[in-house]
Scaffold this motif. Structure first.
Motif, short mmCIF file in Angstrom:
data_model
loop_
_atom_site.label_atom_id
_atom_site.label_comp_id
_atom_site.label_asym_id
_atom_site.label_seq_id
_atom_site.Cartn_x
_atom_site.Cartn_y
_atom_site.Cartn_z
N ILE A 15 0.84 -1.20 0.00
CA ILE A 15 0.00 0.00 0.00
C ILE A 15 0.87 1.24 0.00
O ILE A 15 0.62 2.20 -0.75
N ARG A 16 1.92 1.24 0.80
CA ARG A 16 2.80 2.41 0.84
C ARG A 16 3.54 2.59 -0.48
O ARG A 16 3.65 3.69 -1.00
N SER A 17 4.04 1.49 -1.04
CA SER A 17 4.74 1.57 -2.32
C SER A 17 3.80 2.07 -3.41
O SER A 17 4.18 2.90 -4.25
N ALA A 18 2.57 1.56 -3.40
CA ALA A 18 1.59 2.01 -4.40
C ALA A 18 1.32 3.50 -4.25
O ALA A 18 1.24 4.24 -5.24
N ALA A 59 -7.32 0.16 -1.89
CA ALA A 59 -6.73 -0.04 -0.57
C ALA A 59 -6.02 1.22 -0.09
O ALA A 59 -6.07 1.56 1.10
N VAL A 60 -5.37 1.93 -1.00
CA VAL A 60 -4.73 3.20 -0.64
C VAL A 60 -5.79 4.20 -0.17
O VAL A 60 -5.63 4.88 0.85
N GLU A 61 -6.89 4.29 -0.89
CA GLU A 61 -7.96 5.21 -0.50
C GLU A 61 -8.55 4.82 0.86
O GLU A 61 -8.85 5.69 1.69
N VAL A 103 -1.92 9.09 2.67
CA VAL A 103 -3.03 10.04 2.74
C VAL A 103 -3.01 10.97 1.53
O VAL A 103 -4.05 11.23 0.91
N ARG A 104 -1.82 11.46 1.18
CA ARG A 104 -1.73 12.35 0.01
C ARG A 104 -2.19 11.64 -1.26
O ARG A 104 -2.97 12.17 -2.05
N ALA A 105 -1.71 10.42 -1.46
CA ALA A 105 -2.07 9.68 -2.66
C ALA A 105 -3.54 9.31 -2.66
O ALA A 105 -4.21 9.35 -3.70
N ASN A 110 -8.76 9.83 -5.11
CA ASN A 110 -10.18 10.04 -4.92
C ASN A 110 -10.69 11.24 -5.72
O ASN A 110 -11.77 11.21 -6.30
N ALA A 111 -9.88 12.29 -5.75
CA ALA A 111 -10.29 13.50 -6.48
C ALA A 111 -10.28 13.28 -7.99
O ALA A 111 -11.08 13.87 -8.72
#
Length: 234
Positions: A15-18, A59-61, A103-105, A110-111
């Motif tokens: 998730i972090r790498s993505a 998953a990142v979102e 959080v930034r990604a 999402n936007a």
């Protein structure tokens, strides 16, 4: 370390790498090979956890949503007057954005997603701002004639704008940027008896470790990810 512990750590690393790839290259240009390489795992390990790139992005979102929800909840339930808590929570969100690439990604994904996206990462933030301003009105903290909906629109526009600008220059998330914003807003919105005592630079919450806002959501994420990993290992 148990097999399940390794699986949880691998998922978090992916998730972090993505998130790093999505932030640096955008969703379309990021590749699963780069994501797995950045996490130090094989492509097979990535596909064990995620069916495709869309699943990784989701998953990142989700991870970003949990972190933002935690910060918003702290702002709603903290101590002190509502206006000061609103100032404080904007600074906490900025620190979180500065510290946490996930959080930034997540916000960027999402936007930029197509219309009709089921998850709205900014909904919790909007609700937090509106709730605190409504509480401030009930507590007599707002200047005469100040309407919470209009004030909320200004705060949301300003903070969202800072987040967008920070995609190219993280200096926008530095404490002075938000402090300047509140220096301008507070004299206009705060009741006279509060205007001189509110701190536009924000209060450090309970003198905690400044990295606590980043680590706590990650710990929560690990707990929430345990259940699906356990099922996958069966």
């Amino acid at each position: 370390m148990t097999k399940q512990d390794r699986a949880v750590r691998t998922r978090r690393a992916l998730i972090r790498s993505a998130a790093e790839q999505f932030e640096a290259r955008g969703y379309d240009r990021a590749s699963l090979a780069e994501i797995s390489a950045g996490a130090g795992v094989s492509s097979g390990a990535l596909h064990f956890h995620f069916a495709n790139k869309a699943a990784v992005a989701d998953a990142v979102e989700q991870a970003a949503a949990r972190a933002l929800r935690r910060v918003a909840l702290a702002g709603r339930t903290g101590d002190g007057c509502a206006l000061q808590r609103l100032v404080d929570v904007t600074h906490r969100v900025a620190r979180l954005l500065c510290a946490d690439v996930v959080v930034r990604a997540g916000l960027r994904l999402n936007a930029e997603a197509a219309a009709g996206r089921a998850r709205d990462l900014r909904r919790e933030w909007r609700a937090c701002v509106h709730d605190l301003l409504d509480e401030a009105e009930r507590g007599g903290e707002l200047a005469a004639g100040v309407a919470p909906p209009r004030t909320g629109a200004v705060v949301l526009a300003a903070t969202t704008g800072i987040e967008v600008l920070a995609r190219d220059d993280h200096g926008w998330l530095a404490r002075p940027s938000l402090t300047d914003l509140w220096h301008l807003l507070l004299p206009c919105v705060a009741a006279p008896h509060l205007a001189a005592v509110l701190d536009p630079a924000g209060r450090e919450p309970d003198q905690r470790d400044p990295e606590a806002d980043q680590r706590a959501p990650e710990a929560d994420a690990a707990l929430e990810e345990t259940a699906p990993v356990r099922l996958a290992l069966r």
